[in-house]
Design a protein around this motif. Structure first.
Motif, PDB file in Angstrom:
ATOM      1  N   TYR A  85      -4.574   6.736  -0.178  1.00 20.45           N
ATOM      2  CA  TYR A  85      -3.809   5.500  -0.131  1.00 20.45           C
ATOM      3  C   TYR A  85      -4.300   4.578  -1.239  1.00 20.45           C
ATOM      4  O   TYR A  85      -5.500   4.500  -1.513  1.00 20.45           O
ATOM      5  CB  TYR A  85      -3.952   4.823   1.234  1.00 20.45           C
ATOM      6  CG  TYR A  85      -3.152   5.512   2.311  1.00 20.45           C
ATOM      7  CD1 TYR A  85      -1.788   5.251   2.461  1.00 20.45           C
ATOM      8  CD2 TYR A  85      -3.753   6.426   3.168  1.00 20.45           C
ATOM      9  CE1 TYR A  85      -1.045   5.899   3.438  1.00 20.45           C
ATOM     10  CE2 TYR A  85      -3.010   7.086   4.145  1.00 20.45           C
ATOM     11  CZ  TYR A  85      -1.655   6.808   4.271  1.00 20.45           C
ATOM     12  OH  TYR A  85      -0.918   7.455   5.231  1.00 20.45           O
ATOM     13  N   GLU A  86      -3.377   3.876  -1.879  1.00 18.62           N
ATOM     14  CA  GLU A  86      -3.728   3.034  -3.021  1.00 18.62           C
ATOM     15  C   GLU A  86      -3.101   1.656  -2.877  1.00 18.62           C
ATOM     16  O   GLU A  86      -1.986   1.522  -2.372  1.00 18.62           O
ATOM     17  CB  GLU A  86      -3.261   3.686  -4.329  1.00 18.62           C
ATOM     18  CG  GLU A  86      -3.939   5.022  -4.594  1.00 18.62           C
ATOM     19  CD  GLU A  86      -3.530   5.654  -5.912  1.00 18.62           C
ATOM     20  OE1 GLU A  86      -2.632   5.109  -6.585  1.00 18.62           O
ATOM     21  OE2 GLU A  86      -4.110   6.697  -6.267  1.00 18.62           O
ATOM     22  N   THR A  87      -3.825   0.639  -3.341  1.00 15.36           N
ATOM     23  CA  THR A  87      -3.369  -0.747  -3.222  1.00 15.36           C
ATOM     24  C   THR A  87      -3.480  -1.525  -4.526  1.00 15.36           C
ATOM     25  O   THR A  87      -3.085  -2.690  -4.572  1.00 15.36           O
ATOM     26  CB  THR A  87      -4.201  -1.496  -2.164  1.00 15.36           C
ATOM     27  OG1 THR A  87      -5.573  -1.547  -2.598  1.00 15.36           O
ATOM     28  CG2 THR A  87      -4.115  -0.817  -0.812  1.00 15.36           C
ATOM     29  N   ARG A  88      -3.995  -0.918  -5.590  1.00 16.99           N
ATOM     30  CA  ARG A  88      -4.276  -1.676  -6.809  1.00 16.99           C
ATOM     31  C   ARG A  88      -3.366  -1.313  -7.980  1.00 16.99           C
ATOM     32  O   ARG A  88      -3.360  -1.989  -8.999  1.00 16.99           O
ATOM     33  CB  ARG A  88      -5.743  -1.518  -7.219  1.00 16.99           C
ATOM     34  CG  ARG A  88      -6.730  -1.874  -6.111  1.00 16.99           C
ATOM     35  CD  ARG A  88      -8.102  -2.210  -6.650  1.00 16.99           C
ATOM     36  NE  ARG A  88      -8.112  -3.407  -7.458  1.00 16.99           N
ATOM     37  CZ  ARG A  88      -8.117  -4.644  -6.980  1.00 16.99           C
ATOM     38  NH1 ARG A  88      -8.091  -4.843  -5.663  1.00 16.99           N
ATOM     39  NH2 ARG A  88      -8.127  -5.689  -7.784  1.00 16.99           N
ATOM     40  N   SER A  89      -2.595  -0.265  -7.842  1.00 14.43           N
ATOM     41  CA  SER A  89      -1.664   0.102  -8.908  1.00 14.43           C
ATOM     42  C   SER A  89      -0.341  -0.617  -8.687  1.00 14.43           C
ATOM     43  O   SER A  89       0.220  -0.571  -7.592  1.00 14.43           O
ATOM     44  CB  SER A  89      -1.437   1.616  -8.914  1.00 14.43           C
ATOM     45  OG  SER A  89      -0.487   1.985  -9.892  1.00 14.43           O
ATOM     46  N   HIS A 133      -3.052  12.038  -5.949  1.00 19.56           N
ATOM     47  CA  HIS A 133      -4.447  11.624  -5.814  1.00 19.56           C
ATOM     48  C   HIS A 133      -5.002  11.901  -4.428  1.00 19.56           C
ATOM     49  O   HIS A 133      -6.221  11.828  -4.219  1.00 19.56           O
ATOM     50  CB  HIS A 133      -4.588  10.134  -6.133  1.00 19.56           C
ATOM     51  CG  HIS A 133      -4.259   9.781  -7.545  1.00 19.56           C
ATOM     52  ND1 HIS A 133      -4.153   8.474  -7.982  1.00 19.56           N
ATOM     53  CD2 HIS A 133      -4.012  10.564  -8.638  1.00 19.56           C
ATOM     54  CE1 HIS A 133      -3.846   8.467  -9.273  1.00 19.56           C
ATOM     55  NE2 HIS A 133      -3.756   9.724  -9.691  1.00 19.56           N
ATOM     56  N   GLU A 180       0.855  -1.182   0.000  1.00 18.54           N
ATOM     57  CA  GLU A 180       0.000   0.000   0.000  1.00 18.54           C
ATOM     58  C   GLU A 180       0.893   1.234   0.000  1.00 18.54           C
ATOM     59  O   GLU A 180       1.927   1.262   0.663  1.00 18.54           O
ATOM     60  CB  GLU A 180      -0.898   0.011   1.236  1.00 18.54           C
ATOM     61  CG  GLU A 180      -1.821   1.211   1.331  1.00 18.54           C
ATOM     62  CD  GLU A 180      -2.644   1.191   2.605  1.00 18.54           C
ATOM     63  OE1 GLU A 180      -3.823   1.589   2.563  1.00 18.54           O
ATOM     64  OE2 GLU A 180      -2.101   0.774   3.660  1.00 18.54           O
ATOM     65  N   TYR A 223       0.875   5.831  -0.261  1.00 16.85           N
ATOM     66  CA  TYR A 223       0.122   7.076  -0.334  1.00 16.85           C
ATOM     67  C   TYR A 223       0.509   7.792  -1.613  1.00 16.85           C
ATOM     68  O   TYR A 223       1.682   8.057  -1.869  1.00 16.85           O
ATOM     69  CB  TYR A 223       0.393   7.987   0.861  1.00 16.85           C
ATOM     70  CG  TYR A 223      -0.517   9.202   0.866  1.00 16.85           C
ATOM     71  CD1 TYR A 223      -1.807   9.109   1.385  1.00 16.85           C
ATOM     72  CD2 TYR A 223      -0.105  10.412   0.318  1.00 16.85           C
ATOM     73  CE1 TYR A 223      -2.665  10.195   1.358  1.00 16.85           C
ATOM     74  CE2 TYR A 223      -0.956  11.506   0.288  1.00 16.85           C
ATOM     75  CZ  TYR A 223      -2.245  11.390   0.810  1.00 16.85           C
ATOM     76  OH  TYR A 223      -3.098  12.471   0.772  1.00 16.85           O
ATOM     77  N   HIS A 224      -0.490   8.101  -2.446  1.00 15.83           N
ATOM     78  CA  HIS A 224      -0.270   8.798  -3.710  1.00 15.83           C
ATOM     79  C   HIS A 224      -0.669  10.254  -3.526  1.00 15.83           C
ATOM     80  O   HIS A 224      -1.847  10.591  -3.477  1.00 15.83           O
ATOM     81  CB  HIS A 224      -1.096   8.143  -4.818  1.00 15.83           C
ATOM     82  CG  HIS A 224      -0.710   8.586  -6.188  1.00 15.83           C
ATOM     83  ND1 HIS A 224      -1.007   7.850  -7.311  1.00 15.83           N
ATOM     84  CD2 HIS A 224      -0.043   9.678  -6.629  1.00 15.83           C
ATOM     85  CE1 HIS A 224      -0.536   8.479  -8.381  1.00 15.83           C
ATOM     86  NE2 HIS A 224       0.044   9.594  -7.981  1.00 15.83           N
TER      87      HIS A 224
END
Length: 371
Positions: free
Chosen positions: A227-231, A224, A218, A220-221
């Protein structure tokens, strides 16, 4: 090819099957860990990196598997340096296809040689046929049928399903493996899984003796503000922070994140530290680190922001980004003039970098001194 944590990061029917360079060793001469002999059943040829002497690692995203393939030591007799135009046309001609049907996936320089390995697809989409070729400084392209080579293979766990698509209709399996690095007897593999936290870093010991261990990642972007987990990690390089090994990982749009290797544990979730936001509407393509004049730098090729050079002098002082930003933040960079269209790069010896560059006239391979 990437083989140490800090210094010397050197970097990875006849035509209905995969191809690779000639001169494979006999079974008796095979490097340790290559227990099979025959034809590796690659469904695709994606990310490349070199491992122990005589071993090329090949990521097969469509097959959701990783191959270690024995390759010859390579000649050191070629003149140093690359300056080759029309490389895509040469590769396509060697494979018996038009250049318009060729897709170049990755490039890796074999350590100690002036030979580049290039993984390609013959055609577009999931049904494209894989190939790997070599190109030397004379412009000679050498593909060879993988009818009988020494190799090893391991499947990756929890890969996206073969027919799984994202919201844009793209095949997710194509991103099951996005980049590779081999460091100290371990293969590090970035990509996507079928888990809730899809972004995954895998660690696989070589020789392949057990299944891979995967860690959900995970980040932090800042662009955007979430928090992101799929990229997936698009490209990464090993690096040392405070005496501890890390991976520096770059994502689309373009956060740069540090991941402690000690925290890459089986079945766990890891929150990386975002140390830079390098500009959105951009996709990082390839990254290397190197030393020059007693200082350490990062060199990263991008889809929309040229080639970035980053000094790491202050990298340990950069605070993690945890709030939304409008443009750029954290570790700074300079954009190198005159290096437009670079899609892949790798270290070439101690003092040069090899660039695979797309121009209006086609693709060229050109080496330059490390900037």
């Amino acid at each position: 090819m990437k083989r140490s944590w800090f210094r010397g990061l050197l970097a990875g029917s006849m035509l209905a099957c995969s191809l690779i360079v000639a001169g494979m060793a006999s079974a008796a001469d095979a490097p340790a860990g290559l227990e099979k002999q025959g034809k590796p059943e690659l469904k695709s040829a994606g990310p490349l990196t070199f491992g122990p002497a005589g071993v090329l690692f090949v990521g097969d995203p469509i097959g959701a598997q990783l191959f270690a393939i024995g390759v010859p030591a390579g000649s050191t007799s070629e003149p140093a340096g690359f300056k080759l135009e029309g490389v895509d046309a040469k590769i396509a001609a060697a494979l018996g296809i038009p250049a318009s049907d060729l897709l170049i996936n990755d490039m890796a320089v074999q350590p100690g040689t002036n030979v580049a390995y290039v993984s390609v697809s013959r055609g577009k989409g999931p049904d494209a046929l894989p190939a790997i070729v070599t190109v030397n400084t004379k412009g000679e392209v050498a593909p060879v049928d993988l009818a009988s080579v020494n190799y090893a293979v391991i499947a990756i766990k929890n890969a996206p399903g073969p027919d799984q698509k994202d919201r844009r209709g793209n095949l997710v399996r194509l991103e099951s493996i996005t980049d590779l690095a081999f460091v100290e007897e371990k293969l590090y593999v970035a990509g996507l899984s079928n888990e809730e936290f899809a972004s995954t870093m895998r660690v696989i010991a070589f020789p392949f003796t057990s299944a891979d261990t995967s860690t959900a990642v995970e980040i932090y972007h800042g662009a955007h503000g979430a928090y992101e987990t799929r990229s997936p990690v698009r490209t990464f390089t090993p690096f040392m922070f405070g005496g501890e090994p890390h991976l520096l990982a770059a994502y689309t749009c373009t956060p740069l994140v540090k991941l402690p290797v000690a925290d890459l544990k089986p079945g766990t979730k890891l929150r990386g530290t975002t140390i830079a936001e390098l500009g959105n509407r951009n996709r990082p393509l390839d990254i290397v680190s190197y030393e020059k004049g007693g200082r350490t730098y990062l060199l990263m090729a991008n889809s929309a922001r040229g080639v970035m050079k980053m000094s790491t002098d202050e990298i340990e002082k950069v605070e993690g980004i945890t709030s939304k930003i409008d443009d750029k933040a954290g570790l700074g960079y300079e954009t190198l003039a005159g290096l437009e269209g670079v899609e892949h790069l790798d270290r070439l010896g101690e003092g040069d970098v090899l660039l695979l560059v797309r121009t209006t006239a086609g693709v060229k391979l050109e080496s330059i001194p490390l900037p």
